[in-house]
Scaffold this motif. Structure first.
Motif, PDB file in Angstrom:
ATOM      1  N   LYS A 113      39.961  32.595  25.436  1.00 55.11           N
ATOM      2  CA  LYS A 113      41.323  33.103  25.317  1.00 55.11           C
ATOM      3  C   LYS A 113      41.889  33.357  26.708  1.00 55.11           C
ATOM      4  O   LYS A 113      41.161  33.767  27.612  1.00 55.11           O
ATOM      5  N   VAL A 114      43.178  33.107  26.853  1.00 58.49           N
ATOM      6  CA  VAL A 114      43.891  33.408  28.086  1.00 58.49           C
ATOM      7  C   VAL A 114      45.014  34.383  27.759  1.00 58.49           C
ATOM      8  O   VAL A 114      45.871  34.099  26.918  1.00 58.49           O
ATOM      9  N   ILE A 115      44.974  35.542  28.391  1.00 55.27           N
ATOM     10  CA  ILE A 115      46.005  36.559  28.205  1.00 55.27           C
ATOM     11  C   ILE A 115      46.516  36.950  29.588  1.00 55.27           C
ATOM     12  O   ILE A 115      45.778  37.513  30.395  1.00 55.27           O
ATOM     13  N   GLU A 116      47.759  36.572  29.867  1.00 49.23           N
ATOM     14  CA  GLU A 116      48.371  36.786  31.179  1.00 49.23           C
ATOM     15  C   GLU A 116      47.469  36.191  32.268  1.00 49.23           C
ATOM     16  O   GLU A 116      47.226  34.980  32.266  1.00 49.23           O
ATOM     17  N   ASP A 117      46.918  37.000  33.170  1.00 52.19           N
ATOM     18  CA  ASP A 117      46.123  36.477  34.291  1.00 52.19           C
ATOM     19  C   ASP A 117      44.618  36.636  34.052  1.00 52.19           C
ATOM     20  O   ASP A 117      43.828  36.636  35.005  1.00 52.19           O
ATOM     21  N   THR A 118      44.229  36.739  32.792  1.00 53.08           N
ATOM     22  CA  THR A 118      42.831  37.016  32.450  1.00 53.08           C
ATOM     23  C   THR A 118      42.296  35.971  31.481  1.00 53.08           C
ATOM     24  O   THR A 118      42.976  35.596  30.517  1.00 53.08           O
ATOM     25  N   LEU A 119      41.071  35.496  31.760  1.00 55.50           N
ATOM     26  CA  LEU A 119      40.381  34.576  30.857  1.00 55.50           C
ATOM     27  C   LEU A 119      39.235  35.336  30.187  1.00 55.50           C
ATOM     28  O   LEU A 119      38.388  35.930  30.858  1.00 55.50           O
ATOM     29  N   HIS A 120      39.226  35.304  28.863  1.00 50.15           N
ATOM     30  CA  HIS A 120      38.171  35.935  28.076  1.00 50.15           C
ATOM     31  C   HIS A 120      37.281  34.846  27.476  1.00 50.15           C
ATOM     32  O   HIS A 120      37.782  33.945  26.789  1.00 50.15           O
ATOM     33  N   TYR A 121      35.982  34.961  27.716  1.00 58.58           N
ATOM     34  CA  TYR A 121      35.030  33.938  27.260  1.00 58.58           C
ATOM     35  C   TYR A 121      33.946  34.594  26.401  1.00 58.58           C
ATOM     36  O   TYR A 121      33.346  35.602  26.797  1.00 58.58           O
ATOM     37  N   LYS A 122      33.703  34.010  25.222  1.00 52.68           N
ATOM     38  CA  LYS A 122      32.625  34.472  24.347  1.00 52.68           C
ATOM     39  C   LYS A 122      31.744  33.280  23.975  1.00 52.68           C
ATOM     40  O   LYS A 122      32.244  32.187  23.704  1.00 52.68           O
ATOM     41  N   LEU A 123      30.436  33.507  23.960  1.00 51.43           N
ATOM     42  CA  LEU A 123      29.481  32.481  23.542  1.00 51.43           C
ATOM     43  C   LEU A 123      28.492  33.113  22.575  1.00 51.43           C
ATOM     44  O   LEU A 123      27.973  34.203  22.828  1.00 51.43           O
ATOM     45  N   GLN A 124      28.243  32.417  21.460  1.00 52.49           N
ATOM     46  CA  GLN A 124      27.329  32.916  20.438  1.00 52.49           C
ATOM     47  C   GLN A 124      26.358  31.827  20.021  1.00 52.49           C
ATOM     48  O   GLN A 124      26.745  30.678  19.793  1.00 52.49           O
TER      49      GLN A 124
END
Length: 259
Positions: A113-124
């Motif tokens: 996910k990209v929210i403004e200037d931040t990248l959120h990464y999840k791995l399962q």
């Protein structure tokens, strides 16, 4: 391909080449090493169902020892299978893959996910019927310089690192962290890793993991890799806790200072 964007941050995920982040641009500047046809050496890719090197490809399952492929970095197995698989687009920045061979029945899911200037990464890791142990990591490849920037600086400090043999396999011993250059795995960090390209941008990397591999021995590229267990974790007795899930957050900001 998956395209995931905000006003300033634009991410391309190459599903046919290991579900890896093939491009990440912040304010138009590229932060990812592009496809160089070397599967282990470009993009940001998921390391699953294991991260790092496995000594001679010998993987200890619950009841027997299995032999993993060692063709990418002989004589050791390295970085799992996810980087070489085709991932399926599940929508909304989510993708998945399924494993074969000894890991048949298991799979993985990643969410970006990209929210403004931040990248959120999840791995399962999803074991389903597979009883083999697993752990995860995210392998980044950063350039030391971006366009006309000066060389990046890495603000990284840890108390401890794994002792390594000459061929990069951990002994299992924890020793005091040394000065770089590094191709090493660290634990007990003193602060959040931060990378700065003077006059371009900086990125802070937060994660719920206890282990980080840092590679700074190349003149053109470097890596800062979060892992939820160290390389060869089973053999050295350090596969502890929840190793089927990991999260990483990249906080980007512009940098207007030049050294």
């Amino acid at each position: 391909m998956q395209l995931i964007s905000s006003n300033n941050l634009n991410v391309i995920v190459d599903l046919k080449n290991g579900g890896r982040i093939a491009s990440l641009k912040f304010h138009g500047h590229e932060f990812v090493i592009p496809n160089n046809r070397k599967v282990l050496h470009w993009g940001w890719y998921p390391m699953v169902p294991w991260a790092g090197r496995i000594n001679k490809g010998e993987f200890l399952g619950p009841s027997s020892k299995i032999k993993l492929p060692t063709d990418l970095m002989p004589p050791h197995a390295i970085h799992g299978f996810g980087h070489s698989l085709i991932w399926q687009d599940e929508g909304e920045g989510i993708s998945s893959c399924e494993f074969e061979g000894d890991f048949a029945g298991a799979g993985a899911i990643q969410e970006i996910k990209v929210i403004e200037d931040t990248l959120h990464y999840k791995l399962q890791y999803v074991p389903n019927s597979c009883e083999l142990p697993a752990w995860l990591g995210l392998h980044t490849w950063f350039p030391w310089t971006i366009e006309s920037s000066q060389r990046a600086t890495i603000n990284f400090s840890a108390n401890n690192m794994l002792e390594l043999s000459a061929d990069g396999i951990p002994s299992g011993e924890i020793v005091p962290a040394s000065e770089g250059p590094w191709d090493d795995t660290f634990t007990n960090l003193n602060s959040v890793p931060k990378i700065t390209w003077p006059g371009i941008a900086s990125v802070e990397i937060e994660s719920n993991v206890d282990w980080w591999t840092i590679y700074t021995k190349d003149k053109a590229v470097f890596c800062v890799e979060p892992l939820n267990a160290p390389p060869d974790a089973i053999r050295i007795g350090r596969l502890i806790g929840n190793t089927h899930n990991m999260e990483v957050t990249f906080f980007f900001s512009q940098d207007f200072n030049k050294l």
